[in-house]
Design an enzyme around this catalytic site. Sequence first.
Site, PDB file in Angstrom:
ATOM      1  CG  ASP A   1     -57.715  38.222  12.069  1.00  0.00           C
ATOM      2  OD1 ASP A   1     -57.965  38.581  10.914  1.00  0.00           O
ATOM      3  OD2 ASP A   1     -58.385  38.578  13.068  1.00  0.00           O
ATOM      4  CG  LEU A   2     -51.431  33.248   8.990  1.00  0.00           C
ATOM      5  CD1 LEU A   2     -51.950  31.822   9.002  1.00  0.00           C
ATOM      6  CD2 LEU A   2     -50.649  33.542   7.716  1.00  0.00           C
ATOM      7  CG  ASP A   3     -49.429  32.192  12.353  1.00  0.00           C
ATOM      8  OD1 ASP A   3     -49.924  31.104  12.677  1.00  0.00           O
ATOM      9  OD2 ASP A   3     -48.602  32.327  11.435  1.00  0.00           O
ATOM     10  CD  GLU A   4     -52.808  39.196  13.575  1.00  0.00           C
ATOM     11  OE1 GLU A   4     -53.872  39.729  13.956  1.00  0.00           O
ATOM     12  OE2 GLU A   4     -52.038  39.706  12.749  1.00  0.00           O
TER      13      GLU A   4
ATOM     14  CG  LEU B   1     -44.184  32.788  12.369  1.00  0.00           C
ATOM     15  CD1 LEU B   1     -45.457  31.950  12.329  1.00  0.00           C
ATOM     16  CD2 LEU B   1     -43.864  33.297  10.984  1.00  0.00           C
TER      17      LEU B   1
END
Length: 302
Positions: free
Chosen positions: A244-247, A214
């Site tokens: 915040d998705l995947d952050e 990702l």
Amino acid sequence: MITTKLSRPHPSETLAKAELGRLIVQCADRPGIIAAISAFLAKHEANIVESDQSTTDPESGHFFLRMVFHRKDLAGHLDEMTASFAADIAETFGMTEWSLSDATTPKRVAIMVSRYDHCLLDLLWRARRGELPVDIGLVISNHADLAPEVRSFGVPFVHIPINKANKAEAEAQQLQLLRGNFDLVVLARYMQILSSDFLEQLDCPVINIHHSFLPAFVGASPYLQAKTRGVKLIGATAHYVTEDLDEGPIIEQDVARVSHHETAASLERRGADVERSVLSRAVLWHCEDRVLRLNNSTVVFA
């Protein structure tokens, strides 16, 4: 960043070793912090057995500290020490983020999972062997497939189906089970996005694991996409979950070299190995209070 580590040989951090305490501190850096804390612990008849510290800048930076100490009959003195630290140290140095705790008390952990079992079973196995200082009290899944495996470890398994139509209702059920009962939630390949309302109402951190492709290989079949692109490295990332998705702040990462001989299936198998090790280290470090967060970053005293 300037980091120092002082540690005596083989400091005992196991659950079998009683009377160990843990001190975690974050604050603006200034002279005298270590001296004051050392004097405080000596005053309370505590012996330092491990000490890690770091600063983002020696003149105007942010200071991080993790100490492990031994104090005879700690349980009987911990409340007194906490009150004394708040008045004598934390107030003096403007510490707003600090904690004194019993290092031998395992964290209460809940796991959320979908159908992939490799990370889930690895955590359950390590917990049973005493390799993780955790008490896994619940597994929640949106599929029923893994119920027999989980229950074989003596851990409760709750199946809560979730889809677009019932997402709010399903998350409300999950919150009823989780809120106030656990110190940490681990997403062991839970293939659902947690809503901002869920994260806001949940009163503990959440750790997630994902493959490091990702965002290069998003969507379905990332390992097939990786094979098609001829990748030479595969990996995984464990991080705290934020809106915040995947952050969220990264705790641990690792990679493995691969070659053109790999198939998509062998890439996935090797990727699962990396995911297991990365997630177990992240959970271990978090539960031993080795991960200190600052904004969207972390300091990890591993």
